[in-house]
Enzyme design. Structure first.
Site: not given
Length: 219
Positions: A51-53, A55
């Site tokens: 997912g979003c890096f 995070c």
């Protein structure tokens, strides 16, 4: 009407051809021989996409033995990917992190446990509302020992949950460092609404369930 149908057919045809070409290039990445990154100054490197890096960076920086986490792109078939290009889904790359760690303090196996313990393991092409192939889950292996660790843990988790685990398993090839403004994002922008509403809650969920002996007091 026929002209419209013909135009649509041509569009679909070329779209399929483009996708076929992209898939062919992607197959070469998936089937490539893994590249092993040598240990330097006692530090090893591991690569994950989840997912979003922003995070994932915060999650791994909370793990003992992790010195630094760098945001970037990996798993695709194009060179020098950018944030804008990867977001099109056409480069094959996913937002990924490079985890620089001390193998005397934390093992690759524990990093894989942190990976599975910090995401929705069944969500395909994304995490939460971040959806698209650029947000898909990938674990990268650098040698057969790492590959076997990943596959065994993935299989055990699938049996435990009685579900298909979404994470793809790729041979590591290349990590492209993301733009400067993506680095240390959670730490530098705590007021950002995405950080407050997505990154921090995801980090806290991870820290609440992961064994405390593997976590730093703060990150």
């Amino acid at each position: 009407m026929k002209h419209i149908i013909l135009a649509c057919f041509v569009t679909v045809l070329f779209s399929c051809q483009n996708n076929a070409q992209a898939n062919k290039n992607q197959e070469a990445v998936i089937n490539a021989k893994p590249i092993e990154v040598p240990i330097k100054n006692g530090k090893a490197k591991a690569y994950f996409a989840s997912g979003c890096f922003w995070c994932v960076e915060a999650i791994y920086e909370s793990v003992k033995g992790v010195d630094e986490v760098i945001n970037g792109y990996s798993g695709g078939h194009t060179k020098n990917p950018t944030y804008e290009a990867s977001n099109t889904g056409k480069t094959g790359h996913a937002e990924a992190v490079e985890v620089i760690y001390d193998p005397k303090i934390v093992s690759f196996e524990t990093l894989v446990d942190a990976y599975f313990g910090s995401q929705n393991v069944t969500q395909v092409n994304g995490q939460g509302n971040d959806r698209g192939s650029q947000y898909r889950s990938i674990i990268f292996f650098q040698n057969d020992a790492q590959k076997q660790i990943i596959l065994k843990k993935k299989e055990a988790l699938a049996k435990k949950l009685n579900a298909k685990i979404a994470a793809e398993v790729y041979p590591f090839q290349k990590f492209w460092v993301a733009e400067d403004y993506h680095q240390n994002y959670e730490r530098l922008h705590p007021e950002n609404s995405y950080i407050q509403n997505v990154s921090i809650p995801r980090l806290n969920r991870f820290k609440a369930t992961f064994p405390k002996e593997f976590l730093k007091d703060s990150h």
